[in-house]
Design a protein around this motif. Structure first.
Motif, short mmCIF file in Angstrom:
data_model
loop_
_atom_site.label_atom_id
_atom_site.label_comp_id
_atom_site.label_asym_id
_atom_site.label_seq_id
_atom_site.Cartn_x
_atom_site.Cartn_y
_atom_site.Cartn_z
N ASP A 89 0.84 -1.20 0.00
CA ASP A 89 0.00 0.00 0.00
C ASP A 89 0.87 1.25 0.00
O ASP A 89 2.10 1.20 -0.20
CB ASP A 89 -0.98 -0.05 1.19
CG ASP A 89 -2.29 0.69 0.91
OD1 ASP A 89 -2.29 1.92 0.98
OD2 ASP A 89 -3.29 0.02 0.60
N ASP A 90 0.25 2.37 0.25
CA ASP A 90 0.87 3.69 0.25
C ASP A 90 2.19 3.71 1.03
O ASP A 90 2.27 3.10 2.10
CB ASP A 90 -0.13 4.64 0.91
CG ASP A 90 0.20 6.09 0.71
OD1 ASP A 90 1.25 6.38 0.12
OD2 ASP A 90 -0.61 6.93 1.15
N TRP A 124 0.06 0.09 -4.59
CA TRP A 124 -0.87 1.22 -4.43
C TRP A 124 -0.38 2.42 -5.25
O TRP A 124 0.82 2.74 -5.25
CB TRP A 124 -0.89 1.59 -2.96
CG TRP A 124 -1.79 2.74 -2.55
CD1 TRP A 124 -3.06 2.64 -2.08
CD2 TRP A 124 -1.46 4.13 -2.51
NE1 TRP A 124 -3.54 3.89 -1.76
CE2 TRP A 124 -2.59 4.83 -2.03
CE3 TRP A 124 -0.33 4.88 -2.87
CZ2 TRP A 124 -2.62 6.21 -1.86
CZ3 TRP A 124 -0.36 6.26 -2.71
CH2 TRP A 124 -1.50 6.92 -2.21
N ARG A 129 -6.26 16.32 2.81
CA ARG A 129 -5.22 15.31 3.08
C ARG A 129 -3.88 15.75 2.45
O ARG A 129 -3.19 14.98 1.82
CB ARG A 129 -5.61 13.95 2.53
CG ARG A 129 -4.95 12.80 3.31
CD ARG A 129 -5.09 11.47 2.63
NE ARG A 129 -4.63 10.41 3.49
CZ ARG A 129 -4.04 9.30 3.07
NH1 ARG A 129 -3.83 9.10 1.81
NH2 ARG A 129 -3.65 8.40 3.90
N LYS A 164 -3.82 -0.95 -6.76
CA LYS A 164 -4.87 -0.35 -5.93
C LYS A 164 -4.84 1.14 -6.26
O LYS A 164 -3.88 1.84 -5.90
CB LYS A 164 -4.58 -0.59 -4.44
CG LYS A 164 -5.60 0.08 -3.53
CD LYS A 164 -5.36 -0.28 -2.07
CE LYS A 164 -6.30 0.49 -1.15
NZ LYS A 164 -6.04 0.22 0.26
N ASP A 172 -6.06 4.68 -5.85
CA ASP A 172 -6.74 5.46 -4.80
C ASP A 172 -7.07 6.87 -5.29
O ASP A 172 -6.52 7.35 -6.30
CB ASP A 172 -5.82 5.51 -3.57
CG ASP A 172 -6.58 5.55 -2.26
OD1 ASP A 172 -7.76 5.92 -2.27
OD2 ASP A 172 -5.99 5.21 -1.22
N CYS A 199 -10.31 2.52 -5.33
CA CYS A 199 -10.39 2.94 -3.94
C CYS A 199 -10.51 4.45 -3.94
O CYS A 199 -9.91 5.12 -4.77
CB CYS A 199 -9.13 2.48 -3.22
SG CYS A 199 -9.01 3.08 -1.53
N GLY A 232 -11.55 4.83 0.71
CA GLY A 232 -12.52 3.75 0.93
C GLY A 232 -13.44 3.68 -0.26
O GLY A 232 -13.01 3.58 -1.40
N ASP A 251 -13.02 2.47 4.08
CA ASP A 251 -11.77 2.48 4.85
C ASP A 251 -11.93 1.75 6.17
O ASP A 251 -10.95 1.37 6.80
CB ASP A 251 -11.33 3.92 5.14
CG ASP A 251 -10.30 4.38 4.13
OD1 ASP A 251 -9.96 3.58 3.25
OD2 ASP A 251 -9.87 5.54 4.23
C1 DGJ Z 1 -7.08 5.38 1.69
C2 DGJ Z 1 -7.40 3.94 1.48
O1 DGJ Z 1 -8.75 3.69 1.54
C3 DGJ Z 1 -6.59 3.11 2.45
O2 DGJ Z 1 -6.94 1.76 2.33
C4 DGJ Z 1 -5.14 3.32 2.15
O3 DGJ Z 1 -4.84 2.83 0.87
C5 DGJ Z 1 -4.81 4.80 2.26
N1 DGJ Z 1 -5.67 5.61 1.46
C6 DGJ Z 1 -3.40 5.05 1.85
O4 DGJ Z 1 -3.07 6.37 1.86
#
Ligand code: DGJ
Length: 712
Positions: free
Chosen positions: A331-332, A376, A409, A442, A444, A487, A490, A509
């Motif tokens: 992920d991130d 991600w 953010r 993923k 986002d 994503c 969430g 999320d």
């Molecule tokens: C929001 C996502 O919904 C989380 O699962 C995660 O990937 C974070 N962003 C990462 O910054």
């Protein structure tokens, strides 16, 4: 193409759409609902209404293009003007092209110099799809304010069901009466939105999971939108949607067109489940619908957040592999400068300070352990603290002249209508996927779009939404086997347009199993479980602080695209054993869960839910009984199991995922441990089975398999 008479009748799967072609007016949908069968020689006179007093002298109906020029004073289909003129269009049909399952109406207004092409089609699951394309045939610009899509619903549908929601609590159902006037939902997030009604429905009074007649629409668009239900004093009632265009609208230069997103309509005479089942069937019949077993996924986010080191992650990969995880998603936090959420977005190169040897060693480890590697990205965003922003501060959506757009953010949104932004992003993503054997992205999108102006100062949500579709489409063309998860903080980008280009959505999320249970239930009105990511999180949910035992967390996650998002390197031996069982359970049942018909019982009170999947041929079913809050009655009586074949007999087996605490409120019915219990489908669907008396936040499963008739 068939010869067209004065009406068009589209039919599929028990649904009819009857469209009249009145003289000198746009076509009118006279009926969308249950099948009308063949009607004979007398045409459609039966459907024409009496003309009331104090009205124009004809039966005024909204029509496919509802317009004031033919007497309709409800919400018009088209608003717009040519610098203040051409504001009351009057479309007439120029041509009709009809096939068995679709019809295209070409309509023009020579005075306003506009053309609309409307397409209606019905698929094999009985879902109706409607869209319009408007073309400016004049010699000067035409500005489109709104081009709406509306489907009529009868007055009997006088109760509305739609959804609200917020971050980490998406898709909360809400109901209200449908009365004269308008119930309007506006979604101005620049993305689909946490509060987007995945389905916006009207039904007969008290319609429920399995009962009542329901009309529902879904608007396939990931930008700003409006959905509404309207009842006029004349008794015309419709469910409608439109893209919410920016101030000033979309300006069409001579010869240019504006195309609406598609509005999908589903009708059911067996409650909300009938709506879900049509949408699921449609989605499952798509050529690109995921057809391989949905892999058990490990996602690193709630395990390590930004605290990434090659050692920690290789270790997690080894632990994950031991559990039988099949996809490992980093992920991130892996790219340049990304030590927290305040920097790095936009710089899509591996951070060599953390990953001295790049990602290759981790990717190799993951693949050698037999797992797919996923990663991600958040391509549409940029942090001010990034190389990309420092080099191209003008690439963000903003109101020119206003220096500091609002951060959200710590990030801005890139203007994907710009070719240079598109080129940068497609190159970055293409390089990432070319340089590493990545199977899964993923993708986002972690903020709403505010003050989203393009470089020319005009509103940019429409263009940037089309830009992200184009970016995804191009990337999929170049890397057709890579799966993408949508994503958006969430579940804020869940709609059928994004799902044309993605293979899974992140439902929310929150990994709090209780909240998640209902989020997933309402997401499932549109999406089948295989498309909705659902993870076993840590014992105490990071977002709500609520603690659930593994049994409840896992029970919830297996009814989706199952994953784990928890530092499993620290799991206790009991948790390890429990997780092993849950994963084995998911692997045992995923084919059924991901292909069967999803059904929901109508329970006597909302403290519990009963959902199940029934194999298409009725030969097997898996039900989940979840006690969400304390039961008002000590033990549930026998509860009917919906969706079974009455003419089959079933072997019944109760299953409980491990690690449920066993408090006083956890009592099993006498049959629970009986390995030989067989019950007829008729009894199961009529009287049902006595179920365990559970305490809050506990769940059990019941597995049913058809017992072959005696003699076989
Ligand atoms: C929001 C996502 O919904 C989380 O699962 C995660 O990937 C974070 N962003 C990462 O910054």
């Amino acid at each position: 193409m068939k010869q067209v008479e004065t009406s068009v009748h589209l039919r599929a799967r028990g649904v009819s759409v009857l469209i009249e072609l009145p003289d000198g007016e746009p076509p009118r949908i006279l009926h969308w609902g249950g099948d009308l069968g063949e009607f004979g020689e007398n045409g459609i006179a039966f459907a024409r209404r009496a003309v009331p007093h104090s009205r124009p002298a004809t039966d005024v109906r909204p029509g496919l293009i509802a317009q004031e020029a033919t007497g309709f004073l409800g919400h018009p289909t088209l608003t717009g003007s040519r610098n203040g003129l051409a504001w009351s269009p009057s479309f007439v049909v120029e041509s009709v092209s009809e096939s068995d399952d679709s019809v295209v109406f070409e309509m023009t207004d020579p005075l306003a110099q506009l053309r609309i092409s409307s397409t209606l089609s019905i698929d094999r699951s009985g879902i109706l799809a409607v869209s319009h394309r408007l073309t400016n045939e004049g010699t000067d610009p035409y500005s489109v304010g709104e081009l709406a899509l509306a489907l009529p619903v009868p007055l009997a549908a006088n109760e509305i069901l739609d959804m609200g929601g917020r971050w980490s609590l998406e898709r909360q159902p809400q109901r209200r009466p449908l009365e004269t006037g308008t119930w309007l939902r506006e979604l101005r997030h620049g993305r689909t939105g946490f509060d987007s009604p995945l389905v916006f429905a009207a039904g007969t009074p008290g319609f429920n999971n399995r009962s009542g007649t329901v009309w529902a629409v879904h608007f396939a668009w990931s930008g700003n939108s409006r959905l509404w239900a309207e009842r006029t004093p004349e008794g015309d009632q419709s469910l409608a949607a439109a893209e919410l265009l920016g101030p000033g609208g979309e300006i069409l230069q001579p010869g240019e067109s504006y195309e609406t997103p598609t509005l999908f309509g589903a009708w059911s005479d067996r409650g909300v489940d009938g709506i879900g089942s049509r949408f699921h069937e449609r989605l499952r019949s798509r050529p690109r619908h995921p057809r391989t077993a949905r892999p058990v996924t490990f996602n690193t986010w709630e395990a390590v957040y930004f605290d990434q080191t090659p050692e920690t992650l290789s270790h997690l990969a080894e632990v994950a592999a031991r559990y039988g995880v099949e996809r490992f998603v980093l992920d991130d936090g892996w790219f340049l400068g990304r030590r927290d959420d305040a920097r790095g977005l936009g710089d899509w190169r591996v951070d060599r300070e953390v990953w001295a040897e790049g990602l290759e060693p981790l990717v190799t480890t993951v693949r050698q352990l037999g797992m797919q590697f996923g990663i991600w990205v958040e391509p549409e965003m940029v942090n001010p603290d990034s190389g990309l922003f420092r080099a191209h501060p003008d690439w963000i959506l903003h109101v020119p002249g206003r220096d500091e757009p609002l951060l959200w953010r710590n990030q801005y949104v890139l203007d994907l209508s710009r070719q240079d932004v598109f080129d940068y992003l497609i190159d970055a993503l293409d390089d990432l996927l070319t340089d590493h054997p990545i199977s899964y992205l993923k993708w986002d999108h972690n903020r709403d779009l505010l003050d989203a102006g393009k470089a020319d100062g005009r509103h940019g949500v429409h263009a940037t939404t089309l830009g992200v579709y184009r970016l995804m489409d191009e990337l999929r063309l170049r890397h057709p086997t890579v799966e993408i998860e949508s994503c958006s903080s969430g579940g804020a980008r869940v709609d059928l347009a994004i799902l044309e280009r993605t293979d899974r959505v992140w439902g929310s999320d929150t990994n709090d199993a209780l909240d998640r249970h209902l989020i997933q239930r309402w997401t499932s009105v549109l999406l089948p479980p295989e498309l909705v990511g659902s993870h076993v999180g840590p014992p105490t949910a990071h977002i709500t602080g609520r603690t659930h035992d593994l049994g409840f967390r896992a029970s919830n996650a297996v009814f989706g695209s199952f994953g784990i998002e928890w530092d499993i390197a620290r799991a206790t031996p009991a948790e390890t054993a429990g997780l092993d069982t849950a994963i084995a359970f998911f692997k045992r049942f995923r084919d059924l869960i991901h292909s069967g018909e999803l059904v929901h019982g109508d329970l006597p009170n909302p403290s519990a839910t009963l959902q199940g999947v029934v194999a298409k041929d009725g030969s097997e079913a898996l039900y989940q009984f979840s006690q969400l809050t304390s039961p008002p009655i000590a033990v549930p009586g026998p509860l009917p199991f919906p969706g079974l074949r009455a003419d089959f007999s079933y072997r019944v087996k109760g299953i409980e995922l491990p690690a449920h605490a066993h408090p006083a409120q956890h009592v099993m019915p006498a049959w629970w441990d009986d390995q030989e219990l067989t019950v007829s489908g008729q009894v199961l669907s009529t009287l049902g089975l006595a179920l365990p008396g559970l305490g809050p936040e506990q769940a059990v499963f019941v597995h049913l398999t058809q017992v072959p008739p005696a003699g076989l």
